[in-house]
Enzyme design. Structure first.
Site, mmCIF file in Angstrom:
data_model
loop_
_atom_site.group_PDB
_atom_site.id
_atom_site.type_symbol
_atom_site.label_atom_id
_atom_site.label_comp_id
_atom_site.label_asym_id
_atom_site.label_seq_id
_atom_site.Cartn_x
_atom_site.Cartn_y
_atom_site.Cartn_z
ATOM 1 N N SER A 415 0.827 -1.207 0.000
ATOM 2 C CA SER A 415 0.000 0.000 0.000
ATOM 3 C C SER A 415 0.861 1.257 0.000
ATOM 4 O O SER A 415 1.970 1.261 0.549
ATOM 5 C CB SER A 415 -0.897 -0.018 1.241
ATOM 6 O OG SER A 415 -1.961 0.889 1.108
ATOM 7 N N TYR A 576 -7.221 15.045 0.946
ATOM 8 C CA TYR A 576 -6.326 15.853 0.119
ATOM 9 C C TYR A 576 -7.150 16.559 -0.954
ATOM 10 O O TYR A 576 -8.378 16.485 -0.951
ATOM 11 C CB TYR A 576 -5.203 14.981 -0.435
ATOM 12 C CG TYR A 576 -4.351 14.381 0.674
ATOM 13 C CD1 TYR A 576 -3.732 15.203 1.617
ATOM 14 C CD2 TYR A 576 -4.198 13.011 0.813
ATOM 15 C CE1 TYR A 576 -2.980 14.668 2.656
ATOM 16 C CE2 TYR A 576 -3.448 12.465 1.847
ATOM 17 C CZ TYR A 576 -2.845 13.300 2.764
ATOM 18 O OH TYR A 576 -2.112 12.780 3.797
#
Length: 769
Positions: A415, A576
């Protein structure tokens, strides 16, 4: 499991005990405490008659029975004489029956269980007061040393002292009814009925030689569409029998004051208040589909009795009881919640291949996994693996998977993990070693951290970037190493922009805390700081700003292609910049990029389309999303499905399904594989592969998720920090040596577990008298 102990602690000071509620938990607590000290005065208040009971059969696990046997052999022997035992589960879906064995169940009638406990209490001298409403707990507490509130899911004690216990009740969306049949199923039976009104399910199991419990369950909207919301008890019972006439072989069902219910999950911040303590459903509930209510109540009684005897005083005893039981109950509630959600979403699994559907049902709570199901029933599991497409002798996680022109040799993904170790966005030796080590470790796909598309798009000064050619050359060095030294491993880049979460310190210096100096201006969907009064207020992106950011992503994607990356992921998660457009909590715009979900999707989709246009056609492109904000009014599971659907329609090859980190006041439901239900829902609702993430920690979890059809790929972060060779070690532990996990040639000697010092001793050859 707590059992009987010698009386050495607070037991001598607990002389008068009142128990509110004569269910299994209250009765067993009374019997144990009286047995431990016959001089105690123990009174049980039960508002119903001795032979009044609700429900029909109860299931107890071997673990619970072991605790009962240790604590009170007499009760154990009485129960053992009554049990109906079986070890198979039948799953019936679309006319096909799939049977899995080796599960081990023991059940008996609830009425008979209560009779056994009544007899035991009476024999020990417990004062059983039937048809008697208990005085309020506060009144009892004034005249007793200990008050045990075993008054069920609707606990009056919990309600009266809500300020002390801090209860939280969650009502769920399915409706169910407890019924019974006058014959014994020969297995635990799950039957699915696809009716004109929607999907219904039946849970059935024997509890006597001539009787079975039958629970019928369905989504509330199905219940209403079928008109069951307006039916009386008799008509509901008759109609349920018709829905499942084949399973019942035309025989009727009957009820016992049965009514349609919506399950409530009960939790409490505290389980005791003064000398009053909650046990069983008064303290906690767990969905009936994992058969846990009576089990938890009996185990509570065992633990409470032991703690009262072991601890020096009652406050210490109640604290010890809660400390012992709370983690066990929390684990059970997490498993029950996963099972509950599975049945709520049952309709989404209808098109799964038949054996996968059965495996999915069996592993729904995550307590039964691929590995232990293989031990229980190897032939069933082998048939599921064959249907999945596993090559002979190959675990599911080492089955190849294709995304566009990229074939991954296995289903394991390293990941994306921010390392905060770059200088001016340039990846260096640290990144070469970090990513290179994980590539050598056997994963099918290794992902970079979020690589920022501009200097002002960084989270911290230590973030990597792809806004110039020097950075592109640095990444090329890393991709060349991976492709040359770990052939067959793919490496992907995750492109993102920090948005309002930028200009902060390195994680270990103060996560999400602004820099002391050298800050850069932030931009976002809306002028909302991440933490008001702490982080700076970002500027709202105008038309020119939107265009500039889009072109930064495009330029970074071109550099990523020339750097040799095999896959590109667009970061639209974790609060984000692009995630900030998707969430209604962070997007307060009033133009075409704000408001309804389709408007909030507009800019992320524009960026996706622009990047896809310049990204090589044969290379796949994925999107990471936050499938829930874990906050009221934010993105939820329904939104996530539609967000995934939109990206899939624009050409996303897979959706990487994460959650949260969008707002600071989120309340995640942490636990093993806690984010995977969101990936599961998207995968089985939208025609797009998914990458599951979120506390997936074992190769058994990976195999289970893949084989159940909840994910196509599994991304693991912390396990790869702990062990860069996690995938190779997973292969070795499963005895797998095929092409899905080849050891690098220089590491070949390490492909077997190193020997350890001898710990056994020669066994005696002779016994001399």
């Amino acid at each position: 499991m707590a059992g009987a102990v010698a009386m050495t602690g607070s037991g001598s000071s607990v002389r008068r005990i009142a128990v509110i509620g004569g269910g299994p938990g209250g009765l067993y607590a009374a019997a144990l405490l009286k047995r431990l000290d016959p001089d105690r005065e123990v009174t049980v208040f039960e508002r119903n008659a001795p032979d009044d009971t609700f429900g029909f059969g109860v299931v107890l696990s071997d673990e619970t029975l072991g605790g009962i046997e240790h604590a009170d052999p007499e009760v154990y022997r009485a129960l053992s004489r009554e049990f109906v035992r079986w070890d198979t589960i039948d799953i019936v879906h679309r006319g096909r029956v799939h049977t899995s064995g080796g599960h081990g169940f023991a059940a008996l009638g609830r009425r008979r269980l209560l009779e056994i406990l009544h007899e035991r209490c009476a024999g020990l001298g417990v004062d059983l007061r039937f048809r008697t409403v208990a005085p309020p707990a506060a009144e009892l507490a004034a005249h007793h040393d200990l008050v045990i509130a075993a008054d069920g899911v609707h606990s009056a004690t919990r309600v009266a002292h809500a300020d002390a216990f801090g209860p939280h009740l969650t009502e769920h969306r399915n409706r169910y009814i407890w019924l019974a049949a006058d014959f014994a199923f020969d297995a635990f039976r799950f039957e699915i009925a696809e009716t004109p009104y929607g999907v219904m399910q039946m849970h059935g199991y024997p509890y006597a030689a001539d009787a079975s419990t039958v629970i019928v369950e369905m989504r509330q909207e199905v219940w209403r569409a079928a008109g069951l919301d307006t039916c009386g008890a008799a008509e509901s019972t008759a109609r349920c029998a018709k829905f499942f006439t084949e399973a019942l072989d035309g025989r009727p069902l009957h009820g016992n004051r049965s009514s349609w219910l919506a399950f409530r999950t009960v939790t409490n911040s505290r389980w005791s208040h003064g000398n009053t303590v909650l046990i069983g459903d008064a303290a906690h509930t767990a969905h009936f589909s994992i058969g846990s209510g009576t089990k938890l109540a009996v185990e509570d009684a065992l633990a409470l009795a032991a703690c009262v005897e072991e601890q020096p005083d009652l406050p210490a005893a109640l604290a010890a009881y809660e400390a012992e039981r709370r983690p066990v109950v929390a684990s059970t509630q997490r498993a029950a919640a996963a099972s509950l959600r599975w049945f709520e979403e049952l309709a989404t699994y209808g098109e799964q291949p038949p054996r996968r559907f059965a495996f999915n049902l069996l592993t729904r709570s995550r307590r039964v996994t691929h590995d232990n199901l293989r031990l229980r029933d190897a032939s069933f599991t082998a048939a599921v693996e064959e249907e999945f497409g596993c090559p002979p002798g190959t675990p599911p996680m080492f089955t190849p998977f294709r995304l566009r022109g990229l074939e991954l040799r296995n289903r394991v993904v390293v990941s994306p993990m921010d390392m905060y170790s770059a200088t001016d966005g340039l990846p260096g030796d640290f990144h070469l070693v970090h990513l290179g080590a994980r590539a050598l470790g056997g994963a099918g796909l290794v992902m970079t951290e979020m690589v920022c598309v501009s200097p002002e798009g960084r989270i911290t000064p230590g973030c990597t970037g792809l806004w110039n050619t020097e950075q592109a050359a640095g990444w090329r060095r890393i991709t060349d190493f991976v492709h040359t030294s770990a052939p067959g491993t793919a490496i992907g880049v995750q492109l993102g922009h920090s948005g309002r979460k930028g200009s902060t310190k390195l994680m270990w210096e103060g996560i999400d805390q602004p820099l002391e100096s050298g800050n850069w201006p932030l931009t976002a969907a809306s002028p909302l700081p991440y933490v008001p009064g702490v982080n700076q207020v970002p500027a709202e992106l105008d038309r020119a700003g939107l265009d500039a950011v889009r072109e930064q992503f495009v330029a970074a994607a071109r550099r990523a292609a020339s750097s040799g990356f095999d896959l590109l992921e667009l970061h639209c998660a974790h609060g984000y910049l692009l995630s900030g457009f998707l969430s209604p909590l962070t997007n307060h715009r009033t133009d075409a990029y704000g408001g309804p979900r389709e408007n909030r999707l507009r800019f992320p989709l524009e960026v996706f389309d622009a990047v896809r246009e310049v990204w090589p056609e044969e290379r796949p492109m994925t999107v990471r999303i936050s499938a829930t904000d874990w906050a009221e009014g934010g993105t939820d599971a329904e939104d996530a499905v539609e967000i995934a659907r939109a990206f899939a329609a624009h050409g996303a090859d897979a959706i990487d399904v994460s959650t949260g980190q969008v707002v600071p006041d989120e309340r995640p439901e942490y636990g093993r594989s806690y984010q995977t239900p969101y990936a599961d829902r998207i995968r089985n609702t939208v025609d797009v592969p998914v990458i599951a993430v979120g506390a997936i920690s074992s190769w058994d979890d990976v195999n289970s998720l893949l084989l159940a059809g909840r994910a196509d790929l599994c991304a693991l972060a912390r396990p790869h920090l702990y062990d860069p060779h996690w995938t190779l070690h997973a292969a070795a532990e499963q005895g797998y040596t095929g092409p899905g996990a080849p050891w690098p040639l220089p590491y070949g000697a390490g492909s077997r577990t190193p020997p350890t010092g001898r710990t056994d001793a020669p066994k005696p050859r002779l016994t001399l008298g």
